[in-house]
Design a protein around this motif. Sequence first.
Motif, PDB file in Angstrom:
ATOM      1  N   VAL A  92       3.994  58.123 110.880  1.00  0.00           N
ATOM      2  CA  VAL A  92       4.742  59.153 110.150  1.00  0.00           C
ATOM      3  C   VAL A  92       5.239  58.604 108.819  1.00  0.00           C
ATOM      4  O   VAL A  92       5.246  59.312 107.804  1.00  0.00           O
ATOM      5  CB  VAL A  92       5.918  59.672 110.998  1.00  0.00           C
ATOM      6  N   LEU A  93       5.636  57.336 108.804  1.00  0.00           N
ATOM      7  CA  LEU A  93       6.098  56.720 107.566  1.00  0.00           C
ATOM      8  C   LEU A  93       4.991  56.709 106.514  1.00  0.00           C
ATOM      9  O   LEU A  93       5.228  56.990 105.337  1.00  0.00           O
ATOM     10  CB  LEU A  93       6.584  55.297 107.853  1.00  0.00           C
ATOM     11  N   LEU A  94       3.761  56.393 106.926  1.00  0.00           N
ATOM     12  CA  LEU A  94       2.653  56.306 105.981  1.00  0.00           C
ATOM     13  C   LEU A  94       2.036  57.666 105.667  1.00  0.00           C
ATOM     14  O   LEU A  94       1.584  57.892 104.533  1.00  0.00           O
ATOM     15  CB  LEU A  94       1.573  55.372 106.542  1.00  0.00           C
ATOM     16  N   LEU A  95       2.003  58.546 106.645  1.00  0.00           N
ATOM     17  CA  LEU A  95       1.275  59.804 106.486  1.00  0.00           C
ATOM     18  C   LEU A  95       2.176  61.019 106.303  1.00  0.00           C
ATOM     19  O   LEU A  95       1.666  62.139 106.229  1.00  0.00           O
ATOM     20  CB  LEU A  95       0.378  60.034 107.714  1.00  0.00           C
ATOM     21  N   GLY A  96       3.482  60.811 106.223  1.00  0.00           N
ATOM     22  CA  GLY A  96       4.385  61.953 106.099  1.00  0.00           C
ATOM     23  C   GLY A  96       4.095  62.797 104.871  1.00  0.00           C
ATOM     24  O   GLY A  96       4.046  64.036 104.940  1.00  0.00           O
ATOM     25  N   ALA A  97       3.874  62.150 103.724  1.00  0.00           N
ATOM     26  CA  ALA A  97       3.587  62.889 102.492  1.00  0.00           C
ATOM     27  C   ALA A  97       2.263  63.629 102.597  1.00  0.00           C
ATOM     28  O   ALA A  97       2.132  64.770 102.114  1.00  0.00           O
ATOM     29  CB  ALA A  97       3.574  61.939 101.305  1.00  0.00           C
ATOM     30  N   LEU A  98       1.258  63.008 103.219  1.00  0.00           N
ATOM     31  CA  LEU A  98      -0.051  63.658 103.371  1.00  0.00           C
ATOM     32  C   LEU A  98       0.044  64.873 104.288  1.00  0.00           C
ATOM     33  O   LEU A  98      -0.591  65.908 104.033  1.00  0.00           O
ATOM     34  CB  LEU A  98      -1.070  62.663 103.919  1.00  0.00           C
ATOM     35  N   ILE A  99       0.826  64.738 105.355  1.00  0.00           N
ATOM     36  CA  ILE A  99       1.005  65.881 106.257  1.00  0.00           C
ATOM     37  C   ILE A  99       1.676  67.031 105.527  1.00  0.00           C
ATOM     38  O   ILE A  99       1.248  68.187 105.628  1.00  0.00           O
ATOM     39  CB  ILE A  99       1.836  65.447 107.484  1.00  0.00           C
ATOM     40  N   GLY A 100       2.731  66.729 104.778  1.00  0.00           N
ATOM     41  CA  GLY A 100       3.404  67.777 104.026  1.00  0.00           C
ATOM     42  C   GLY A 100       2.510  68.411 102.975  1.00  0.00           C
ATOM     43  O   GLY A 100       2.546  69.629 102.759  1.00  0.00           O
ATOM     44  N   ASP A 101       1.681  67.591 102.304  1.00  0.00           N
ATOM     45  CA  ASP A 101       0.758  68.133 101.309  1.00  0.00           C
ATOM     46  C   ASP A 101      -0.262  69.056 101.962  1.00  0.00           C
ATOM     47  O   ASP A 101      -0.628  70.099 101.394  1.00  0.00           O
ATOM     48  CB  ASP A 101       0.058  66.981 100.596  1.00  0.00           C
ATOM     49  N   LYS A 318       1.736  59.037  96.388  1.00  0.00           N
ATOM     50  CA  LYS A 318       2.580  58.710  95.244  1.00  0.00           C
ATOM     51  C   LYS A 318       3.240  59.954  94.673  1.00  0.00           C
ATOM     52  O   LYS A 318       4.437  59.968  94.382  1.00  0.00           O
ATOM     53  CB  LYS A 318       1.751  58.002  94.177  1.00  0.00           C
ATOM     54  N   ASP A 319       2.439  61.028  94.511  1.00  0.00           N
ATOM     55  CA  ASP A 319       3.004  62.262  93.954  1.00  0.00           C
ATOM     56  C   ASP A 319       4.022  62.883  94.894  1.00  0.00           C
ATOM     57  O   ASP A 319       4.999  63.494  94.451  1.00  0.00           O
ATOM     58  CB  ASP A 319       1.880  63.263  93.661  1.00  0.00           C
ATOM     59  N   ARG A 524       7.466  72.525  99.273  1.00  0.00           N
ATOM     60  CA  ARG A 524       8.320  72.492 100.452  1.00  0.00           C
ATOM     61  C   ARG A 524       7.761  71.584 101.536  1.00  0.00           C
ATOM     62  O   ARG A 524       8.499  70.841 102.194  1.00  0.00           O
ATOM     63  CB  ARG A 524       8.513  73.917 100.971  1.00  0.00           C
ATOM     64  N   GLY A 525       6.473  71.610 101.729  1.00  0.00           N
ATOM     65  CA  GLY A 525       5.872  70.803 102.780  1.00  0.00           C
ATOM     66  C   GLY A 525       5.878  69.325 102.465  1.00  0.00           C
ATOM     67  O   GLY A 525       6.278  68.498 103.285  1.00  0.00           O
TER      68      GLY A 525
END
Length: 588
Positions: A92-101, A318-319, A524-525
């Motif tokens: 979740v730490l590494l993929l949290g941003a990807l999941i939200g995107d 990063k974004d 938001r995600g």
Amino acid sequence: MSQRADASQCGGVVVEFESDDIRDARADKNRSIPGSALIYLKGPKFLIYVSGALSMWGDRMWHFAISVFLIELYGHNLLLTAVFGLVVAGSVLLLGALIGDWVDRNPRNKVAHASLFIQNISVTVCSIVLMLVFSYKQRIEQIWDGWLTVVCYTVVIVLADVANLASTALTIAIQRDWIVVITGYNRGHLAGMNATMRRIDQVTNILAPLAVGQVMTLASNVVGCGFILGWNLVSLIVEFFFLSRVYRIVPALSVKPPVVDVDQTYLQRIERRSQGESSVAPPQPLTEGNCNSGAHLKEITNLPLCFRRFRWLVSTCKDGWRAYYRQPVFLAGMGLAFLYTTVLGFDCITTGYAYTQGISGSLLSLLMGVSAITGLMGTVMFTRLRKTYGLVNTGIISSCLHLGCLLLCVCSVFAPGSPMDLSLLMPYITSNSSAELGGMAGQRQKHTYPLMGGSNQPLLPDRSSIHWTNNTVLFDNVPSGTAPESYISIILLFLGVITARIGLWSFDLTVTQLLQENICESERGVVNGVQSSMNYLMDLLHFIMVISAPQPQHFGILVIISVLFITTGHTMYFLYAHKAKRKRRLDT
């Protein structure tokens, strides 16, 4: 004279004739109560509540059961459970941003359905694998010199991690996005739905592990796996139907702002930069220096697909973190994340420490029930305070209440009965000074019970002497010995932990709604995905703290460090509140 007066004068019976309009109005009034109830039961709010309750119940059962299953599989050892916790937090730490995107980029119904399907099917397949392993464990251990067992462990952990990632995506989609749209961006309705969802979460957090724990205790682990399997299949069908109906009856859910592709934006930015430099600079001969931009752009477009995908994933992460940082509620979100670095909760660490101080498992379960009640009180307090003082001030009041209650925990460190002994952290102290510290500690009546025959054991003993239930450790064979002369320290500790949950959950709801209200719909995600990553990161820190100071005599130091982290988090929120109020004054 009226018909009623004539009848009364003649001594007859009064008979009233109602018009059709009056009779229809009265019938409509009689039907209004059941009619409104029926409308509510068919409405999107109730369907979201039921779907959320089913999802939370399944999550709580699974999170409890998988820890027990992994302990049982590995010979009553905590290694697999620790590996699983590390994998879940790290993913979740590494993929949290990807999941939200991913949540931001795709239609809401596809995100919800895909997350729901992946989560439940992963748990179902994992349950089947566990049933096979429990049933044929001896045969499996003999195949491939035991390597098939390692493969089964790996498959179980990977599937459980995939289910957790899908659950994170579903939580972001429903509780951070759908609810905002369903309430029509009405702050009062949004606060009510957030509070109700949190109450459901509090109740399921207590009842769901107890239910599956009873099944596993009265029957077997195989039956427990079968129970979870059946629940997930039924829950998948019901949740799919309810979420589909909510999507149909709320047309606004089908409207979603487009998200610009990060990879395309990156390429366009480089291309514009190279074009701008070529238009401004005078013509020069082609050299290695002034061809870097064009060569870099060509290099990106000529990369293999896998490398371009990897570059896109890195750019998205990063974004996502940049988007999180530039949010106006960044400090509030960081403040909430800092609250995860604490041992002052009803997890296995705090309850394990309580056991070393002579608290029985039954009393721990009772205290946990009381803490759930105080958590529900926090959700009620949030809705009342928000109506009276506003959302930002509610967070300030909740923070002060939370910190005030935690002062009791700090007092417990120095109260009679506390086992804290700083000499264990200072091996370089001379024997004389150590003796003096030992004498001072003896005057404060230290009463740490021995576990497994040693006087200096970690907070978590071997699995052979404990039962795990709902993050609470229930121990067998309560150690014999002299009862402690003072329970003041442990009483102050749990009094602070239990009462602090009122302010904690009110503050949590405050920051959650601030994130919902202030983050633009297109981000938001990804922002909530990064928030989940921050929460897991800070949660990992508190386990590192325990690993660094595992003895019961160190727990007081962990309490002080936890309060410092929590104070830092609330200080961040105070800074956010100050900026928000100053901006509001300037705008007016």
